[in-house]
Design a protein around this motif. Structure first.
Motif, PDB file in Angstrom:
ATOM      1  N   GLY A  36       0.700  -1.268   0.103  1.00 34.46           N
ATOM      2  CA  GLY A  36      -0.019   0.057  -0.005  1.00 34.46           C
ATOM      3  C   GLY A  36       0.925   1.134   0.064  1.00 34.46           C
ATOM      4  N   ARG A  37       1.988   1.185  -0.308  1.00 32.49           N
ATOM      5  CA  ARG A  37       3.100   2.288  -0.345  1.00 32.49           C
ATOM      6  C   ARG A  37       2.869   3.233  -1.719  1.00 32.49           C
ATOM      7  N   VAL A  38       2.477   2.395  -2.724  1.00 27.40           N
ATOM      8  CA  VAL A  38       2.168   3.344  -4.003  1.00 27.40           C
ATOM      9  C   VAL A  38       1.012   2.357  -4.639  1.00 27.40           C
ATOM     10  N   ASP A  39       0.589   3.250  -5.417  1.00 26.49           N
ATOM     11  CA  ASP A  39      -0.641   2.564  -6.548  1.00 26.49           C
ATOM     12  C   ASP A  39       0.126   2.111  -7.766  1.00 26.49           C
ATOM     13  N   ALA A  40      -0.513   1.159  -8.374  1.00 31.94           N
ATOM     14  CA  ALA A  40      -0.089   0.609  -9.483  1.00 31.94           C
ATOM     15  C   ALA A  40      -0.411   1.651 -10.850  1.00 31.94           C
ATOM     16  N   GLY A  41       0.361   1.651 -11.664  1.00 31.63           N
ATOM     17  CA  GLY A  41      -0.033   2.565 -13.083  1.00 31.63           C
ATOM     18  C   GLY A  41      -1.269   1.799 -13.654  1.00 31.63           C
ATOM     19  N   TRP A  42      -1.750   2.531 -14.690  1.00 32.19           N
ATOM     20  CA  TRP A  42      -2.901   2.270 -15.308  1.00 32.19           C
ATOM     21  C   TRP A  42      -2.295   1.178 -16.229  1.00 32.19           C
ATOM     22  N   SER A  43      -1.367   1.202 -16.985  1.00 32.00           N
ATOM     23  CA  SER A  43      -0.995  -0.089 -17.653  1.00 32.00           C
ATOM     24  C   SER A  43      -0.830  -1.462 -16.748  1.00 32.00           C
ATOM     25  N   THR A  44      -0.368  -1.402 -15.720  1.00 36.87           N
ATOM     26  CA  THR A  44      -0.217  -2.178 -14.950  1.00 36.87           C
ATOM     27  C   THR A  44      -1.624  -2.943 -14.616  1.00 36.87           C
ATOM     28  N   VAL A  45      -2.723  -1.992 -14.166  1.00 37.27           N
ATOM     29  CA  VAL A  45      -3.778  -2.189 -13.746  1.00 37.27           C
ATOM     30  C   VAL A  45      -4.671  -3.158 -15.152  1.00 37.27           C
ATOM     31  N   VAL A  46      -4.508  -2.626 -16.256  1.00 36.95           N
ATOM     32  CA  VAL A  46      -5.114  -3.137 -17.230  1.00 36.95           C
ATOM     33  C   VAL A  46      -4.831  -4.725 -17.589  1.00 36.95           C
ATOM     34  N   VAL A  47      -3.161  -4.766 -17.497  1.00 39.72           N
ATOM     35  CA  VAL A  47      -2.675  -6.143 -17.647  1.00 39.72           C
ATOM     36  C   VAL A  47      -3.056  -6.950 -16.494  1.00 39.72           C
ATOM     37  N   VAL A  48      -3.182  -6.569 -15.288  1.00 44.71           N
ATOM     38  CA  VAL A  48      -3.624  -7.529 -14.367  1.00 44.71           C
ATOM     39  C   VAL A  48      -5.119  -7.871 -14.267  1.00 44.71           C
ATOM     40  N   CYS A  49      -5.871  -6.954 -15.061  1.00 47.39           N
ATOM     41  CA  CYS A  49      -7.456  -7.206 -14.967  1.00 47.39           C
ATOM     42  C   CYS A  49      -7.596  -8.129 -16.384  1.00 47.39           C
ATOM     43  N   ALA A  50      -6.783  -8.024 -17.272  1.00 49.63           N
ATOM     44  CA  ALA A  50      -6.812  -8.743 -18.545  1.00 49.63           C
ATOM     45  C   ALA A  50      -6.275 -10.098 -18.227  1.00 49.63           C
ATOM     46  N   LEU A  51      -5.116 -10.276 -17.677  1.00 47.14           N
ATOM     47  CA  LEU A  51      -4.668 -11.689 -17.498  1.00 47.14           C
ATOM     48  C   LEU A  51      -5.410 -12.334 -16.149  1.00 47.14           C
ATOM     49  N   PHE A  52      -5.890 -11.504 -15.269  1.00 47.39           N
ATOM     50  CA  PHE A  52      -6.551 -12.358 -14.202  1.00 47.39           C
ATOM     51  C   PHE A  52      -8.046 -12.241 -14.120  1.00 47.39           C
ATOM     52  N   ARG A  53      -8.671 -11.814 -15.192  1.00 48.71           N
ATOM     53  CA  ARG A  53     -10.176 -11.410 -15.516  1.00 48.71           C
ATOM     54  C   ARG A  53     -11.130 -12.594 -14.827  1.00 48.71           C
TER      55      ARG A  53
ATOM     56  N   GLU B 217     -11.845 -14.751  -8.964  1.00 49.14           N
ATOM     57  CA  GLU B 217     -13.202 -14.149  -8.239  1.00 49.14           C
ATOM     58  C   GLU B 217     -12.695 -12.559  -7.769  1.00 49.14           C
ATOM     59  N   THR B 218     -11.608 -12.363  -7.424  1.00 48.26           N
ATOM     60  CA  THR B 218     -11.366 -11.134  -6.959  1.00 48.26           C
ATOM     61  C   THR B 218     -11.558  -9.909  -8.041  1.00 48.26           C
ATOM     62  N   VAL B 219     -11.061 -10.086  -9.284  1.00 53.62           N
ATOM     63  CA  VAL B 219     -11.396  -9.390 -10.452  1.00 53.62           C
ATOM     64  C   VAL B 219     -12.939  -9.347 -10.604  1.00 53.62           C
ATOM     65  N   ARG B 220     -13.314 -10.168 -10.549  1.00 51.61           N
ATOM     66  CA  ARG B 220     -14.934 -10.336 -10.929  1.00 51.61           C
ATOM     67  C   ARG B 220     -15.629  -9.638  -9.799  1.00 51.61           C
ATOM     68  N   PHE B 221     -15.021  -9.877  -8.699  1.00 49.54           N
ATOM     69  CA  PHE B 221     -15.935  -9.242  -7.508  1.00 49.54           C
ATOM     70  C   PHE B 221     -15.701  -7.581  -7.844  1.00 49.54           C
ATOM     71  N   LEU B 222     -14.686  -7.370  -8.062  1.00 46.14           N
ATOM     72  CA  LEU B 222     -14.382  -5.591  -8.300  1.00 46.14           C
ATOM     73  C   LEU B 222     -15.115  -5.152  -9.375  1.00 46.14           C
ATOM     74  N   PHE B 223     -15.527  -5.967 -10.449  1.00 47.04           N
ATOM     75  CA  PHE B 223     -15.862  -5.329 -11.785  1.00 47.04           C
ATOM     76  C   PHE B 223     -17.203  -6.068 -12.318  1.00 47.04           C
ATOM     77  N   GLY B 224     -17.565  -7.354 -11.962  1.00 48.84           N
ATOM     78  CA  GLY B 224     -18.533  -7.963 -12.376  1.00 48.84           C
ATOM     79  C   GLY B 224     -17.846  -9.112 -13.407  1.00 48.84           C
ATOM     80  N   ASP B 225     -18.824  -9.398 -14.449  1.00 50.43           N
ATOM     81  CA  ASP B 225     -18.397 -10.302 -15.429  1.00 50.43           C
ATOM     82  C   ASP B 225     -17.277 -10.152 -16.539  1.00 50.43           C
ATOM     83  N   GLU B 226     -17.551  -8.797 -16.683  1.00 47.22           N
ATOM     84  CA  GLU B 226     -16.887  -8.358 -17.729  1.00 47.22           C
ATOM     85  C   GLU B 226     -15.710  -7.221 -17.467  1.00 47.22           C
ATOM     86  N   PRO B 227     -14.717  -7.355 -16.601  1.00 45.48           N
ATOM     87  CA  PRO B 227     -13.947  -6.447 -16.408  1.00 45.48           C
ATOM     88  C   PRO B 227     -13.156  -5.604 -17.533  1.00 45.48           C
TER      89      PRO B 227
END
Length: 155
Positions: free
Chosen positions: A45-62, A65-75
């Motif tokens: 929690g010392r820094v936030d991820a960058g936008w490109s890292t967030v996109v990669v994480v959501c794409a690769l780990f869509r 359950e955690t990503v689906r919980f954050l964004f629903g069935d279509e992150p």
């Protein structure tokens, strides 16, 4: 939901996403293209991820359950809608919105839905193809009525 809110949510859940996927910090950092040191900083929690890292994480780990919980069935739809500030006529097959979506309106084979988690809106056709999405309720309703009228003309 804004880009900053998405970055914050994914950053806060990075450790959970990694552990759910079964990766060490070394392997996760390699997969998403970060140094291990940066990943540790995000997880603590010392820094936030960058936008490109967030996109990669959501794409690769869509499928996690955690990503689906954050964004629903279509992150990726949520991220794409934020990145492009709304999407119009990019026909993409959806699952029809049976779980994460509430119906706002239905006319002439078109369905206006709102995602219960991200709160974004989309218009899909009777074959479940997404043809529009936005976080703006007024513009979504306006576009829905335009499409409904267009459908009537074509009948």
């Amino acid at each position: 939901m804004t880009r900053d809110e998405i970055i914050s949510k994914v950053s806060e859940k990075m450790r959970l996403i990694r552990t759910e996927a079964g990766y060490t910090q070394d392997k996760m950092a390699e997969i998403i293209g970060l140094s291990k040191k940066t990943l540790v900083q995000i997880e603590k929690g010392r820094v936030d991820a960058g936008w490109s890292t967030v996109v990669v994480v959501c794409a690769l780990f869509r499928e996690t359950e955690t990503v689906r919980f954050l964004f629903g069935d279509e992150p990726l739809e949520v991220l794409e809608t934020i990145a492009r500030e709304g999407i119009d006529y990019r026909r993409e097959k959806t699952m029809g919105g049976k779980i994460w979506w509430k119906e706002i309106d239905r006319k002439n084979g078109l369905l206006l839905q709102q995602n219960m988690i991200s709160q974004h809106f989309r218009i899909i056709d009777e074959d479940h193809f997404r043809i529009y999405s936005s976080f703006d309720e007024a513009s979504s309703k306006e576009r829905f009525m335009e499409l409904v009228l267009e459908q009537k003309k074509n009948v």
